[in-house]
Write a protein that holds these residues in place. Structure first.
Motif, PDB file in Angstrom:
ATOM      1  N   ALA A 129       0.834  -1.205   0.000  1.00  0.00           N
ATOM      2  CA  ALA A 129       0.000   0.000   0.000  1.00  0.00           C
ATOM      3  C   ALA A 129       0.871   1.259   0.000  1.00  0.00           C
ATOM      4  CB  ALA A 129      -0.924  -0.014   1.208  1.00  0.00           C
ATOM      5  N   GLY A 130       2.043   1.166  -0.566  1.00  0.00           N
ATOM      6  CA  GLY A 130       2.963   2.308  -0.592  1.00  0.00           C
ATOM      7  C   GLY A 130       4.350   1.840  -0.943  1.00  0.00           C
ATOM      8  N   GLU A 131       5.297   2.729  -0.779  1.00  0.00           N
ATOM      9  CA  GLU A 131       6.683   2.421  -1.135  1.00  0.00           C
ATOM     10  C   GLU A 131       7.291   1.407  -0.167  1.00  0.00           C
ATOM     11  OE1 GLU A 131      10.899   4.644  -2.150  1.00  0.00           O
ATOM     12  OE2 GLU A 131       9.278   5.798  -1.228  1.00  0.00           O
ATOM     13  N   LEU A 132       7.961   0.420  -0.742  1.00  0.00           N
ATOM     14  CA  LEU A 132       8.637  -0.607   0.036  1.00  0.00           C
ATOM     15  C   LEU A 132      10.149  -0.414  -0.064  1.00  0.00           C
ATOM     16  CD1 LEU A 132       6.606  -3.763  -1.047  1.00  0.00           C
ATOM     17  CD2 LEU A 132       6.164  -2.217   0.850  1.00  0.00           C
ATOM     18  N   THR A 133      10.850  -0.864   0.940  1.00  0.00           N
ATOM     19  CA  THR A 133      12.312  -0.837   0.900  1.00  0.00           C
ATOM     20  C   THR A 133      12.829  -2.260   1.045  1.00  0.00           C
ATOM     21  OG1 THR A 133      12.508  -0.471   3.278  1.00  0.00           O
ATOM     22  CG2 THR A 133      12.466   1.480   1.876  1.00  0.00           C
ATOM     23  N   PHE A 134      13.973  -2.500   0.462  1.00  0.00           N
ATOM     24  CA  PHE A 134      14.629  -3.811   0.583  1.00  0.00           C
ATOM     25  C   PHE A 134      16.025  -3.568   1.111  1.00  0.00           C
ATOM     26  CE2 PHE A 134      17.019  -7.504  -0.762  1.00  0.00           C
ATOM     27  CZ  PHE A 134      16.178  -8.532  -0.358  1.00  0.00           C
ATOM     28  N   ALA A 135      16.316  -4.148   2.263  1.00  0.00           N
ATOM     29  CA  ALA A 135      17.649  -4.021   2.864  1.00  0.00           C
ATOM     30  C   ALA A 135      18.331  -5.383   2.829  1.00  0.00           C
ATOM     31  CB  ALA A 135      17.537  -3.518   4.304  1.00  0.00           C
ATOM     32  N   VAL A 136      19.533  -5.424   2.291  1.00  0.00           N
ATOM     33  CA  VAL A 136      20.293  -6.664   2.212  1.00  0.00           C
ATOM     34  C   VAL A 136      20.801  -7.021   3.598  1.00  0.00           C
ATOM     35  CG1 VAL A 136      22.315  -7.773   1.182  1.00  0.00           C
ATOM     36  CG2 VAL A 136      20.951  -6.145  -0.139  1.00  0.00           C
ATOM     37  N   LEU A 137      20.668  -8.293   3.960  1.00  0.00           N
ATOM     38  CA  LEU A 137      21.156  -8.753   5.263  1.00  0.00           C
ATOM     39  C   LEU A 137      22.656  -8.861   5.282  1.00  0.00           C
ATOM     40  CD1 LEU A 137      18.557 -11.528   6.111  1.00  0.00           C
ATOM     41  CD2 LEU A 137      18.714  -9.261   7.066  1.00  0.00           C
TER      42      LEU A 137
END
Length: 137
Positions: A129-137
């Motif tokens: 429902a909006g902007e998502l972020t992806f953070a690498v582990l």
């Protein structure tokens, strides 16, 4: 890279909006789908009449579904309340050895089931429902 155990994919909810995510359920099966729609700009002048796409113009979406057991009554109540209220909250999906997907989602489906000789299970579906972020582990 070694294979990852499916049980390590976690679904977490920011229950009070302060950025503190807590695991809400034991998911026995789960699925994360990331999608992007394309914007076709092909015209009669397109080279060789090959399709042309407009860069960075489509809509991106994420869908998450899973089934299993709620962690406790409080987790069940939180998710159920979000569903009935139609509220959007921040969720976090931890994908082992890859990263963490974080952002606003709405609970779009919530189903309960169970056998006479077993536990109550649920199925859950979330839509971005909006902007998502992806953070690498």
């Amino acid at each position: 890279m070694a294979a990852q155990a499916g049980r390590d994919l976690l679904l977490k909810l920011d229950q009070d909006g302060n950025g503190s995510f807590q695991t809400v359920a034991g998911l026995r099966s789960r699925r994360v789908a990331l999608n992007a729609t394309a914007v076709d700009i092909t015209n009669s002048d397109s080279s060789g009449r090959w399709r042309e796409l407009l860069s960075s113009a489509g809509t991106r979406t994420a869908s998450l579904s899973g089934s299993g057991l709620f962690r406790d009554q409080a987790s069940d109540a939180s998710v159920r309340q979000l569903f009935f209220a139609g509220e959007i909250r921040n969720w976090q999906v931890v994908i082992p050895d890859f990263g963490t997907l974080t952002g606003p989602f709405q609970v779009t489906a919530l189903e309960y089931g169970g056998r006479h000789d077993g536990e109550v299970t649920y199925e859950l579906a979330l839509e971005s429902a909006g902007e998502l972020t992806f953070a690498v582990l």
